[in-house]
Design an enzyme around this catalytic site. Structure first.
Site, short mmCIF file in Angstrom:
data_model
loop_
_atom_site.label_atom_id
_atom_site.label_comp_id
_atom_site.label_asym_id
_atom_site.label_seq_id
_atom_site.Cartn_x
_atom_site.Cartn_y
_atom_site.Cartn_z
N LYS A 10 4.13 -0.08 -12.45
CA LYS A 10 3.66 -0.78 -11.24
C LYS A 10 2.98 0.20 -10.28
CE LYS A 10 5.77 -3.22 -7.38
NZ LYS A 10 4.94 -2.44 -6.46
N LYS A 15 3.70 6.89 -11.00
CA LYS A 15 3.00 7.29 -12.24
C LYS A 15 2.23 8.59 -12.04
CE LYS A 15 0.55 3.59 -12.31
NZ LYS A 15 1.21 2.92 -11.19
N LYS A 38 -7.15 3.74 -7.57
CA LYS A 38 -6.79 4.63 -6.44
C LYS A 38 -7.35 6.03 -6.64
CE LYS A 38 -2.25 3.65 -6.19
NZ LYS A 38 -0.85 4.00 -5.98
N ASP A 122 0.40 -3.35 -13.04
CA ASP A 122 0.75 -4.66 -12.49
C ASP A 122 -0.44 -5.61 -12.47
OD1 ASP A 122 -0.22 -2.99 -10.55
OD2 ASP A 122 1.47 -3.24 -9.18
P1 ADP Z 1 1.57 5.45 -8.59
O1 ADP Z 1 0.69 6.45 -9.22
O2 ADP Z 1 2.49 4.78 -9.56
O3 ADP Z 1 0.82 4.43 -7.78
P2 ADP Z 1 2.44 7.66 -6.97
O4 ADP Z 1 2.72 8.69 -7.99
O5 ADP Z 1 1.18 7.77 -6.19
O6 ADP Z 1 2.55 6.20 -7.57
O7 ADP Z 1 3.70 7.65 -6.01
C1 ADP Z 1 3.78 6.82 -4.87
C2 ADP Z 1 4.50 7.57 -3.75
O8 ADP Z 1 5.83 7.80 -4.13
C3 ADP Z 1 3.84 8.91 -3.49
O9 ADP Z 1 3.56 9.05 -2.13
C4 ADP Z 1 4.86 9.94 -3.96
O10 ADP Z 1 4.94 11.00 -3.09
C5 ADP Z 1 6.17 9.17 -3.98
N1 ADP Z 1 7.02 9.58 -5.10
C6 ADP Z 1 6.82 9.35 -6.41
N2 ADP Z 1 7.82 9.86 -7.16
C7 ADP Z 1 8.68 10.45 -6.29
C8 ADP Z 1 9.93 11.18 -6.43
N3 ADP Z 1 10.50 11.38 -7.62
N4 ADP Z 1 10.53 11.64 -5.29
C9 ADP Z 1 9.97 11.41 -4.09
N5 ADP Z 1 8.82 10.76 -3.89
C10 ADP Z 1 8.18 10.27 -4.97
MG MG Z 2 -1.35 6.55 -9.15
#
Ligand code: ADP
Ligand code: MG
Length: 261
Positions: A10, A15, A38, A122
């Site tokens: 999601k 990710k 993104k 998603d």
């Molecule tokens: P996605 O790629 O799935 O959209 P992101 O990797 O960009 O998600 O993560 C979304 C937010 O959650 C980011 O701002 C990141 O800093 C935070 N985040 C992700 N994993 C962790 C973790 N293990 N601990 C703390 N913050 C996290």
């Molecule tokens: Mg991402």
């Protein structure tokens, strides 16, 4: 080339954080392909946002390898597919265009040991299913927390993997500190006929390094968090047990989740 994997989950579940830190942790050459509109998968590897394939191709219909592939931390090569302006056009088109271009420019000519696709899960559309199809990713991993919507998306991704005859390698539990989180995600995994391959705790070091456009591996190489990303990537590279997932129906999913509420 050892492995090509696709990481699905999601939006906002972690990710890109997981992908970039795994790539930074892996001791061999890794090719990272951001397939989320993104376009921020590779920011922490390169130290800044790189031009996306879609944007580059607006000005130059036939870009070369060096126009779209950028070097990042610890022998990584980084690509962002890109997406349309919010509200305009199809979000998955960037992925389709990017895959075609990567083929055309023989992007993997340097023979990376690991190729990772970071894909939004998603939205169910043709574009986002491209990396799952034959010849792109060999296997899929799903990132989820113990939250309802994240597991709901994970179940939908499992449906897509099954439909496309993909192989599911496991689930990465990226914790949000939900009550009984590891138990919930472990039961979910077993219900859809897969396993939890790693549990990654929530950590402030992720935000601190993200703020500096770095991976945790680069900024806090000796931290426990860095060790966990290193373990995860090595488990994935060495994983040889896969399944065709057995996703739940909506009713089964609700029954499963309500046990924990
Ligand atoms: P996605 O790629 O799935 O959209 P992101 O990797 O960009 O998600 O993560 C979304 C937010 O959650 C980011 O701002 C990141 O800093 C935070 N985040 C992700 N994993 C962790 C973790 N293990 N601990 C703390 N913050 C996290
Ligand atoms: Mg991402």
């Amino acid at each position: 080339m050892v492995k090509k994997i696709a990481i699905y989950g999601k939006g906002g579940i972690g990710k890109s954080t997981t992908v970039s830190n795994m790539a930074a942790a892996y001791e061999k050459d890794t090719f990272v392909i951001g397939c989320d509109p993104k376009s921020d998968t590779t920011r922490t590897l390169v130290g800044k946002r790189i031009p996306t394939i879609l944007d580059t191709m607006k000005k130059n219909k036939e870009p070369l390898f060096e126009d779209v592939v950028f070097e990042g931390f610890n022998n990584t090569l980084c690509v962002e597919a890109g997406g349309p302006e919010p509200g305009v056009g199809c979000a998955g088109r960037g992925v389709i265009v990017a895959m075609k271009l990567l083929d055309k420019i023989s992007a993997f000519k340097s023979n990376p040991e690991l190729v990772i696709y970071d894909v939004l899960g998603d939205v169910v559309c043709g574009g986002f299913s491209v990396p799952l199809r034959e010849d792109y990713a060999d296997e899929v991993y799903i990132v989820t927390s113990g939250e309802y919507m994240s597991l709901y998306a994970a179940n939908n991704i499992a449906k897509g993997v099954r439909k496309l005859n993909g192989k599911l390698g496991g689930i990465i539990c990226n914790c949000r500190n939900v009550k009984d989180e590891v138990e919930i995600v472990t039961e979910f995994a077993s219900l859809i006929s897969t396993k939890v391959i790693s549990v990654i705790p929530r950590s402030d070091l992720v935000q601190k390094s993200e703020y500096n456009a770095c991976t945790v591996l680069e900024m806090f190489p000796d931290s426990d968090q860095s060790k966990l990303y290193n373990e995860l990537v090595n488990k994935i590279v060495n994983n040889d047990s896969f399944s065709i997932p057995t996703p739940m129906t909506i009713e089964e999913f609700e029954t499963f989740f309500h046990k924990y509420v």
